[in-house]
Design an enzyme around this catalytic site. Structure first.
Site, mmCIF file in Angstrom:
data_model
loop_
_atom_site.group_PDB
_atom_site.id
_atom_site.type_symbol
_atom_site.label_atom_id
_atom_site.label_comp_id
_atom_site.label_asym_id
_atom_site.label_seq_id
_atom_site.Cartn_x
_atom_site.Cartn_y
_atom_site.Cartn_z
ATOM 1 N N ASP A 8 0.930 -1.400 0.024
ATOM 2 C CA ASP A 8 -0.101 -0.046 0.039
ATOM 3 C C ASP A 8 0.948 1.265 0.022
ATOM 4 O O ASP A 8 0.644 2.209 -0.706
ATOM 5 C CB ASP A 8 -0.775 -0.062 1.281
ATOM 6 C CG ASP A 8 -0.381 -0.300 2.708
ATOM 7 O OD1 ASP A 8 1.083 -0.510 2.540
ATOM 8 O OD2 ASP A 8 -1.017 -0.247 3.522
ATOM 9 N N ASP A 23 6.758 3.786 3.548
ATOM 10 C CA ASP A 23 7.114 5.039 4.411
ATOM 11 C C ASP A 23 8.533 5.232 4.775
ATOM 12 O O ASP A 23 9.213 5.602 4.074
ATOM 13 C CB ASP A 23 6.078 4.892 5.742
ATOM 14 C CG ASP A 23 6.087 6.279 6.525
ATOM 15 O OD1 ASP A 23 6.459 7.242 6.059
ATOM 16 O OD2 ASP A 23 5.784 6.091 7.793
ATOM 17 N N PHE A 80 -0.349 11.781 6.734
ATOM 18 C CA PHE A 80 -0.806 10.181 7.338
ATOM 19 C C PHE A 80 -2.045 10.216 6.493
ATOM 20 O O PHE A 80 -2.963 11.047 6.349
ATOM 21 C CB PHE A 80 -1.167 10.411 8.830
ATOM 22 C CG PHE A 80 -1.551 8.864 9.113
ATOM 23 C CD1 PHE A 80 -0.755 7.989 9.239
ATOM 24 C CD2 PHE A 80 -2.645 8.561 9.250
ATOM 25 C CE1 PHE A 80 -1.017 6.802 9.644
ATOM 26 C CE2 PHE A 80 -3.139 7.336 9.413
ATOM 27 C CZ PHE A 80 -2.303 6.221 9.739
ATOM 28 N N VAL A 81 -2.022 9.260 5.511
ATOM 29 C CA VAL A 81 -3.246 9.038 4.438
ATOM 30 C C VAL A 81 -3.823 7.912 4.916
ATOM 31 O O VAL A 81 -3.487 6.928 5.504
ATOM 32 C CB VAL A 81 -2.614 8.934 3.040
ATOM 33 C CG1 VAL A 81 -2.164 10.243 2.627
ATOM 34 C CG2 VAL A 81 -1.674 7.846 2.970
ATOM 35 N N ASP A 100 -5.552 2.169 6.819
ATOM 36 C CA ASP A 100 -6.483 2.429 7.964
ATOM 37 C C ASP A 100 -5.964 3.723 8.852
ATOM 38 O O ASP A 100 -4.968 4.323 8.684
ATOM 39 C CB ASP A 100 -6.430 1.342 8.959
ATOM 40 C CG ASP A 100 -5.167 1.144 9.597
ATOM 41 O OD1 ASP A 100 -4.065 1.268 8.991
ATOM 42 O OD2 ASP A 100 -4.958 0.939 10.899
HETATM 43 P P1 5GP Z 1 7.245 1.598 6.793
HETATM 44 O O1 5GP Z 1 7.866 0.323 7.347
HETATM 45 O O2 5GP Z 1 7.868 1.856 5.180
HETATM 46 O O3 5GP Z 1 7.384 2.731 7.591
HETATM 47 O O4 5GP Z 1 5.708 1.461 6.814
HETATM 48 C C1 5GP Z 1 5.017 0.627 6.015
HETATM 49 C C2 5GP Z 1 3.692 0.402 6.740
HETATM 50 O O5 5GP Z 1 3.315 1.562 7.499
HETATM 51 C C3 5GP Z 1 2.462 0.655 5.558
HETATM 52 O O6 5GP Z 1 2.345 -0.825 4.976
HETATM 53 C C4 5GP Z 1 1.456 1.166 6.157
HETATM 54 O O7 5GP Z 1 0.503 -0.015 7.026
HETATM 55 C C5 5GP Z 1 1.792 1.966 7.530
HETATM 56 N N1 5GP Z 1 1.962 3.437 7.074
HETATM 57 C C6 5GP Z 1 2.893 4.163 6.708
HETATM 58 N N2 5GP Z 1 2.365 5.439 6.505
HETATM 59 C C7 5GP Z 1 1.098 5.297 6.309
HETATM 60 C C8 5GP Z 1 0.256 6.374 6.069
HETATM 61 O O8 5GP Z 1 0.278 7.590 6.021
HETATM 62 N N3 5GP Z 1 -1.040 5.910 6.312
HETATM 63 C C9 5GP Z 1 -1.471 4.681 6.867
HETATM 64 N N4 5GP Z 1 -2.972 4.290 6.948
HETATM 65 N N5 5GP Z 1 -0.676 3.802 7.470
HETATM 66 C C10 5GP Z 1 0.760 4.055 6.759
#
Ligand code: 5GP
Length: 184
Positions: A105, A108, A157-158, A164
């Site tokens: 999805d 980040d 934050f989306v 979610d």
């Molecule tokens: P990462 O390990 O790349 O920091 O995070 C990935 C996961 O964090 C994503 O798969 C998602 O579940 C959650 N996440 C990161 N940014 C967002 C955001 O802006 N909105 C939401 N709903 N989840 C996020």
């Protein structure tokens, strides 16, 4: 006029409409179809956040692909990845010798995806690539190559389209930004 949905959507400002998402997903599907023709494509949907994107993407790809689901839970609060990932649901069949495309999805910090790529790489796929709907480069802590990308976004934050906010809003057909209150 107030509708039954107005309370539910009231705090969300649309970033990408359902139509914009559909257009981008169709383009990604066409690109993937072209690149994977003649290959043994496995779409690997990372749960929970990717389920809506993966369902639309799968239907935009004109190939006899297979779908697998990988359940992951990140320790830490909902808006900040800790990088420590727990696999809550594993694949139903091995992916050895197949062309695996991980459907995410959002990337980040990149910590979740880099961990998953390490785990999946050890399972001997013929190829391992990534298709992410969203990327937030501002928060990158670990660089991961995204082979197919929907949109690059700012550090917001989306929610919606599978993403979610404290387990809610995954069913919003668009992607939006929460305009007030606490995230997570
Ligand atoms: P990462 O390990 O790349 O920091 O995070 C990935 C996961 O964090 C994503 O798969 C998602 O579940 C959650 N996440 C990161 N940014 C967002 C955001 O802006 N909105 C939401 N709903 N989840 C996020």
């Amino acid at each position: 006029m107030a509708t039954p949905l107005s309370g539910y959507r009231g705090r969300i400002q649309t970033l990408y409409s359902a139509a914009q998402l559909a257009e981008r997903v169709a383009a990604l599907g066409a690109e993937i179809t072209r690149d994977y023709t003649g290959k043994s494509l496995v779409l690997l949907c990372v749960l929970k956040g990717s389920f809506v994107f993966a369902a639309d993407l799968a239907r935009a790809i004109e190939l006899p692909l297979r779908v697998e689901f990988l359940g992951v839970a990140s320790y830490g609060d909902d808006s900040e990845s800790s990088g420590v990932v727990q696999i809550t649901q594993d694949l139903t069949r091995p992916v050895e010798g197949e062309d695996v495309l991980v459907v995410e999805d959002i990337v980040d910090t990149g910590l979740t995806l880099s961990y998953l790529l390490e785990v999946l790489g050890a399972r001997g796929p013929a190829s391992l690539k990534v298709c992410a709907l969203l990327h937030k480069p501002a928060r990158e802590r670990k660089h991961v190559r995204i082979d197919y990308l929907g949109f690059t976004i700012e550090d917001r934050f989306v929610v919606g389209y599978g993403l979610d906010w404290a387990q809610r809003y995954r069913n919003l057909p668009e992607i939006g930004v929460v305009t007030d209150g606490e995230e997570g």
